[in-house]
Every structure is written in C-alpha cells, then in structure tokens.
Design a protein around this motif. Structure first.
Motif, PDB file in Angstrom:
ATOM      1  N   ARG A 155       0.916  -1.328  -0.176  1.00 15.65           N
ATOM      2  CA  ARG A 155       0.044   0.043   0.097  1.00 15.65           C
ATOM      3  C   ARG A 155       0.809   1.044   0.032  1.00 15.65           C
ATOM      4  N   VAL A 156       0.499   2.242  -0.845  1.00 16.99           N
ATOM      5  CA  VAL A 156       1.459   3.417  -0.856  1.00 16.99           C
ATOM      6  C   VAL A 156       0.590   4.791  -0.749  1.00 16.99           C
ATOM      7  N   SER A 157       0.971   5.688   0.073  1.00 17.25           N
ATOM      8  CA  SER A 157       0.459   6.788   0.546  1.00 17.25           C
ATOM      9  C   SER A 157       1.574   7.931   0.463  1.00 17.25           C
ATOM     10  N   ASP A 158       1.061   9.210  -0.132  1.00 15.39           N
ATOM     11  CA  ASP A 158       1.883  10.419   0.057  1.00 15.39           C
ATOM     12  C   ASP A 158       1.490  11.074   1.319  1.00 15.39           C
ATOM     13  N   ILE A 159       2.600  11.224   2.263  1.00 21.04           N
ATOM     14  CA  ILE A 159       2.389  11.942   3.565  1.00 21.04           C
ATOM     15  C   ILE A 159       3.493  12.945   3.588  1.00 21.04           C
ATOM     16  N   VAL A 178      -0.030   5.692   8.370  1.00 23.11           N
ATOM     17  CA  VAL A 178      -0.248   6.896   7.578  1.00 23.11           C
ATOM     18  C   VAL A 178      -0.559   7.952   8.574  1.00 23.11           C
ATOM     19  N   ALA A 179      -1.807   7.544   9.580  1.00 21.85           N
ATOM     20  CA  ALA A 179      -2.451   8.361  10.643  1.00 21.85           C
ATOM     21  C   ALA A 179      -1.121   8.668  11.600  1.00 21.85           C
ATOM     22  N   LEU A 180      -0.098   7.933  11.858  1.00 21.53           N
ATOM     23  CA  LEU A 180       0.995   8.133  12.815  1.00 21.53           C
ATOM     24  C   LEU A 180       1.884   9.163  12.282  1.00 21.53           C
TER      25      LEU A 180
END
Length: 128
Positions: A50-54, A120-122
């Motif tokens: 899973r990949v997300s920009d942060i 992601v949330a952290l």
C-alpha cells in the motif's frame, strides 16, 4: 494524500529470490538505499503493498539508512512472508529507506490495510 494498492517487492535491502536488489549511493550518508520502485514484481507468495503520500511532522521519520527524513514523503507499507515492512522515500525520488522499527510480523495479510492506515495516521502530520 493519494493511496494505491501495488503488488511488488517489500524488501529493505534484502531479496527473497536471492538476487541482489538495485542500490544507489546516497551522497554524504556513507550508505546506500534500495532504488527498486514499489510497483515491481512481487517478492514472494502473497506479496502486497500500500502506498500513500504523507508529510512528516516535527522530528520527521527515522530511517535505518540515513536517519531522519522530513517534508513531503511517500510511505510504502509492504507485506511478504508474514512480515510487514514500512519504507519511505522523498516524494518522487528513487531511493527507499526502511523506517526504523517499521518491521513486524503479521499473520494474515488481510490486516495490511489496517496497518497501512495506522502508519499513515501516525506519520502524516501536514499541520505540524
């Protein structure tokens, strides 16, 4: 924040099939980091990512290879062979870095989405 499911390798400097991963020198760090993009061929049976920009918050994200990274990052949460591994890269860069302490066992890959959501949330702190 973009998010996508991508099958691919989940190593942080290691290879499941025995072939050495591509590496790149990181100038000034005295180390090298994985350059394999997360969208490559799966590393093993059931490999998922899973990949997300942060945006890293104050203090950034600690990595094994280069210490703290800050600013606009991409987070990759990978699952292979019963392990979850977190990696980050500067947004649109080639090098990936293992998040310090970001490797844990996960018995069922069904939990990958929950682990990624929590990571992601952290780590995503666009407001600081």
């Amino acid at each position: 924040m973009s998010e996508e499911a991508v099958p691919g390798p989940t190593s942080a400097g290691m290879s499941v099939d025995g072939t050495p991963p591509a590496v790149a020198e990181v100038p000034g760090a005295g180390m090298s980091a994985d350059t394999a993009p997360p969208g490559g061929a799966p590393a093993g049976a059931g490999a998922q990512q899973r990949v997300s920009d942060i945006t890293a918050g104050p203090g950034g994200v600690m990595t094994d290879e280069v210490g703290v990274v800050t600013g606009e990052l991409t987070l990759c949460t990978g699952y292979a062979d019963g392990q979850v591994t977190l990696r980050v890269q500067y947004k649109d860069a080639d090098e990936w870095y293992a998040v310090t302490g970001g490797r844990v066992p996960l018995a069922d890959p069904v939990g990958l989405d929950a682990v990624h959501t929590m990571a992601v949330a952290l780590l995503n702190r666009p407001e600081g």
